[in-house]
Each structure stands twice: as C-alpha cells, then as structure tokens.
Scaffold this active site. Structure first.
Site, mmCIF file in Angstrom:
data_model
loop_
_atom_site.group_PDB
_atom_site.id
_atom_site.type_symbol
_atom_site.label_atom_id
_atom_site.label_comp_id
_atom_site.label_asym_id
_atom_site.label_seq_id
_atom_site.Cartn_x
_atom_site.Cartn_y
_atom_site.Cartn_z
ATOM 1 N N LYS A 36 0.839 -1.202 0.000
ATOM 2 C CA LYS A 36 0.000 0.000 0.000
ATOM 3 C C LYS A 36 0.875 1.253 0.000
ATOM 4 O O LYS A 36 2.094 1.162 0.211
ATOM 5 C CB LYS A 36 -0.901 -0.027 1.229
ATOM 6 C CG LYS A 36 -0.124 -0.064 2.536
ATOM 7 C CD LYS A 36 -0.983 -0.558 3.693
ATOM 8 C CE LYS A 36 -0.211 -0.475 4.998
ATOM 9 N NZ LYS A 36 -0.929 -1.085 6.114
ATOM 10 N N ARG A 133 -10.138 -0.745 15.187
ATOM 11 C CA ARG A 133 -9.978 0.053 13.979
ATOM 12 C C ARG A 133 -10.942 -0.565 12.978
ATOM 13 O O ARG A 133 -12.136 -0.513 13.186
ATOM 14 C CB ARG A 133 -8.503 0.055 13.554
ATOM 15 C CG ARG A 133 -8.151 1.225 12.683
ATOM 16 C CD ARG A 133 -6.668 1.286 12.365
ATOM 17 N NE ARG A 133 -6.186 0.111 11.628
ATOM 18 C CZ ARG A 133 -4.985 0.031 11.066
ATOM 19 N NH1 ARG A 133 -4.135 1.040 11.151
ATOM 20 N NH2 ARG A 133 -4.618 -1.049 10.412
ATOM 21 N N TYR A 250 18.050 29.415 8.379
ATOM 22 C CA TYR A 250 16.940 30.158 8.979
ATOM 23 C C TYR A 250 17.069 30.227 10.496
ATOM 24 O O TYR A 250 17.397 29.232 11.143
ATOM 25 C CB TYR A 250 15.608 29.478 8.651
ATOM 26 C CG TYR A 250 15.083 29.780 7.265
ATOM 27 C CD1 TYR A 250 14.821 31.086 6.862
ATOM 28 C CD2 TYR A 250 14.829 28.750 6.371
ATOM 29 C CE1 TYR A 250 14.321 31.359 5.592
ATOM 30 C CE2 TYR A 250 14.327 29.003 5.102
ATOM 31 C CZ TYR A 250 14.078 30.315 4.716
ATOM 32 O OH TYR A 250 13.586 30.565 3.468
ATOM 33 N N MET A 298 12.962 24.189 3.109
ATOM 34 C CA MET A 298 12.041 23.451 2.241
ATOM 35 C C MET A 298 12.794 22.635 1.193
ATOM 36 O O MET A 298 12.460 21.477 0.933
ATOM 37 C CB MET A 298 11.082 24.430 1.546
ATOM 38 C CG MET A 298 10.022 23.734 0.720
ATOM 39 S SD MET A 298 8.967 24.898 -0.154
ATOM 40 C CE MET A 298 8.148 25.732 1.193
HETATM 41 C C1 LIG Z 1 -0.132 -1.949 6.744
HETATM 42 C C2 LIG Z 1 -0.664 -3.234 7.192
HETATM 43 C C3 LIG Z 1 0.190 -4.335 7.339
HETATM 44 C C4 LIG Z 1 1.698 -4.220 7.274
HETATM 45 O O1 LIG Z 1 2.144 -3.692 8.511
HETATM 46 P P1 LIG Z 1 3.670 -3.398 8.823
HETATM 47 O O2 LIG Z 1 3.664 -2.939 10.242
HETATM 48 O O3 LIG Z 1 4.109 -2.318 7.886
HETATM 49 O O4 LIG Z 1 4.435 -4.654 8.625
HETATM 50 C C5 LIG Z 1 -0.402 -5.564 7.622
HETATM 51 N N1 LIG Z 1 -1.741 -5.680 7.795
HETATM 52 C C6 LIG Z 1 -2.575 -4.628 7.698
HETATM 53 C C7 LIG Z 1 -4.031 -4.824 7.902
HETATM 54 C C8 LIG Z 1 -2.064 -3.368 7.401
HETATM 55 O O5 LIG Z 1 -2.898 -2.319 7.336
#
Ligand SMILES: *Cc1c(COP(=O)(O)O)cnc(C)c1O
Length: 349
Positions: A36, A133, A250, A298
């Site tokens: 993702k 969640r 800065y 930046m």
């Molecule tokens: C992002 C995610 C993972 C991977 O988690 P990591 O901590 O990056 O290894 C696995 N399962 C779900 C449901 C996730 O949202």
C-alpha cells in the site's frame, strides 16, 4: 518532470533478502507483502515485480485505486491481490474490471454489498480482535454474518506487535485463534512485520509484512535480519567556509565554534527530509559522516563537511538506517518512508 533533481537508490537484492528473511521467520506460513501507499513510498510496481520474482504470492493494498495500479502484474503472475479498506459504494464500478481482486470486508454493510454485487466470488474478511480500527466483531460471525460467503482469508491486525511484552498481543492472538473453524475461510492471517517476530503462535497461514520489507526495523527481534533498501542521494549546490561565530540557515540556530566547511545540498523538507532533522541528521561522502547543521529548509540543507573532500556538483548520500533517523527525528519509520516527496528519480540496482 523527466529529470528530477534528487535520487533514491533502491536495492533489489536488499528488498528480496528482507522478504526471504521474513518468509523464513514465518515458518510454514506463507509470507505476503503490504504494498500500500505506493510500496511505502518506494514505487509499488517496481516493488511488486521484484517480490513476485522472489516468490511472494499475496499482495495487500489500501484502496481499489491502488489495486488498479497493480492488477495487471498480479494477474499475469497469478498472485492474489487484496484491498484492505474493503468495498465502498464508490468501488463497485471497479469490480468488473478487476475480477481477481478481493476486498477485505470489515463491516456488515460491506458484506451485504459484496453478496449483492459479486455473489459467489471470494473475498477476505477483517475481524476486530481488540484494536478497534477496521473489522467485524467475532459476535457477528457467530450470528451468521459470513454464512454463504466464500472467504479466502480471515484476518485480524495487531495493535501492539512492536511492543512484544504487551498483554494485547496474547489477548488478540487468543481471540483470533478461537475463530478457527468458525468460518469457511481457507486461510487465517494475523501478523504484520513486528507480529512475525512474536513467534510461531502468531503466524497462522499467512503473514503480511510491510515496513520490514522496505528496511524498517520495528522491533528488536528483527535487528540483524533486515537491511536498508532505500538511500536518498542529493547534489551539493554550493560549498562555503564559515568563520567562527557565523551562523547557518533560517533563524541562525547553528553557530560555528571554529572555521567550518559547509556544503549546501539540494534536499529539504518538501522532499520528506524532515525539519526535525535540523542539526540532528547526517549524510555521508564515502565513509565521512557529514552532520546536518542548522535548520532544514524546504529545498535545502547544510552539512558540516569537516575535512572531507566535498565539492560543488558532488552527490552525498543520506543516512539510510531508518532506526537512526527515526530516533534522531522523533518521527516513525513508517512516516519517514511514506513521506518521501516527488522530486526523486528512482534508481533500482
Ligand atoms: C499496513 C498493514 C500491514 C503491514 O504492517 P507493517 O507494520 O508495515 O508490517 C499488515 N496488515 C494490515 C491490515 C495493514 O494495514
């Protein structure tokens, strides 16, 4: 932007070695990959090609838009692709075009939507075991919510896997294990990267690492098993010698205590090089460490080059140890990876 000003050096060998290490640590369970957020900022297509080459057969993205980006690669390789955020009303238009993608359903409304839109097609299901969640409740399963639904993978997600001693881990594992045989799911999956290190009781049939694939080390149990995958490199735009008592950047937050050679480099917080690394971060020219001096701007950052031979037009590499950088900045390894900006050319080796 055909020639982006900065470079991200990415190691195929390191990515594959990390997946293999996590697969080994997963024991008999299959090892998937969370890709993702554009492969945690590294470029999801390039990541997926390499992981499929290594033998990974289960991919997880957040949204149907992310699935659309990867569906051709998954289909050609016959690899499974699942959407963690389920099936919103707006996603229905993509179902026909992505016939092999599975939603990870997490509410009763989504289950109803799926039954109606894709009767008989396999899905995954997220069950909440305490993180509160995403996920249906175990009671909904007991009440028959999933009867007549073809479930490939039943999964849950650990809230505290990066704290191995936390009581939540065993509580979630036990609640999840109690669901074995209560659905028609072909497989069960619980562990993310840190969860893999919790041991065999957490592996079930399939693990879902993300962070550790990309060089993140979320927990001491993975130290030594994981190597960095991505290294930021940027160009020196100007070198100057600062007299004792002069300041840099800065708000003049850094003052030279002695005459100092400073390189001004083409990287800043717009690239994800966080302002929290002001006077705390570090780059390298060969083996020479070049500490960040003053505020990260930046688009620019200043480095104390000491006696290193660093000149205008040279490229320097920034510290790629995510544990170091997270400690120095107080920003999580996840945010450091996914916060990288758009001004990098990605160079895979
Ligand atoms: C992002 C995610 C993972 C991977 O988690 P990591 O901590 O990056 O290894 C696995 N399962 C779900 C449901 C996730 O949202």
């Amino acid at each position: 932007m055909p020639h982006r000003p900065n470079r991200l050096y990415l190691s195929s060998d390191a990515l594959v070695a990390n997946w293999r290490a996590l697969a080994r640590l997963s024991g008999p369970a299959a090892c998937g990959a969370a890709v993702k957020a554009d492969g945690y900022g590294l470029g999801a297509r390039a990541v997926v090609q390499r992981l499929i080459g290594a033998g990974c057969r289960d991919l997880f993205v957040a949204s149907w838009a992310e699935a659309e980006e990867l569906a051709d690669l998954a289909r050609e390789a016959g690899v499974s692709l699942a959407v963690l955020h389920g099936l919103r009303e707006a996603d229905l238009t993509l179902l026909a075009a992505l016939p092999d993608v599975r939603p990870v359903l997490s509410t009763a409304a989504q289950v109803a939507r799926w039954r109606f839109a894709a009767p008989g097609r396999a899905c995954d299901v997220m069950v909440d075991t305490g993180m509160n969640r995403l996920g249906i409740a175990a009671e909904e399963i007991a009440a028959g919510l999933l009867d007549d639904v073809v479930v490939d993978t039943l999964m849950s997600h650990l809230a505290c896997a990066d704290e191995p001693g936390h009581a939540m881990n065993e509580a979630q594992r036990a609640r999840f294990a109690a669901l074995a045989g209560r659905t028609n799911a072909a497989r069960m999956s619980l562990a993310n990267s840190a969860g893999i290190a919790l041991g065999a009781g957490y592996h079930f049939d399939l693990t879902r690492p993300g962070l550790a694939l990309y060089g993140g080390v979320p927990v001491a149990g993975l130290v030594g098993a994981i190597c960095p995958v991505a290294t930021i490199a940027a160009e020196v735009l100007q070198c100057r010698t600062i007299a004792a008592g002069e300041t840099v950047g800065y708000n003049a937050t850094w003052q030279a205590s002695a005459e100092t050679r400073v390189a001004i480099v083409n990287l800043g917080y717009a690239d994800g090089y966080r302002r929290a690394l002001s006077s705390r971060g570090c780059a390298f020219a060969g083996d020479a460490a070049l500490p960040v001096v003053g505020r990260v701007s930046m688009d620019l950052v200043a480095l104390d080059v000491g006696r290193a031979d660093v000149r205008e037009g040279d490229w320097v590499r920034f510290d790629d140890d995510l544990v170091h950088v997270a400690e120095a900045s107080g920003i999580s390894q996840y945010e450091l990876l996914t916060g990288m900006g758009r001004r990098f050319d990605r160079h895979w080796s």
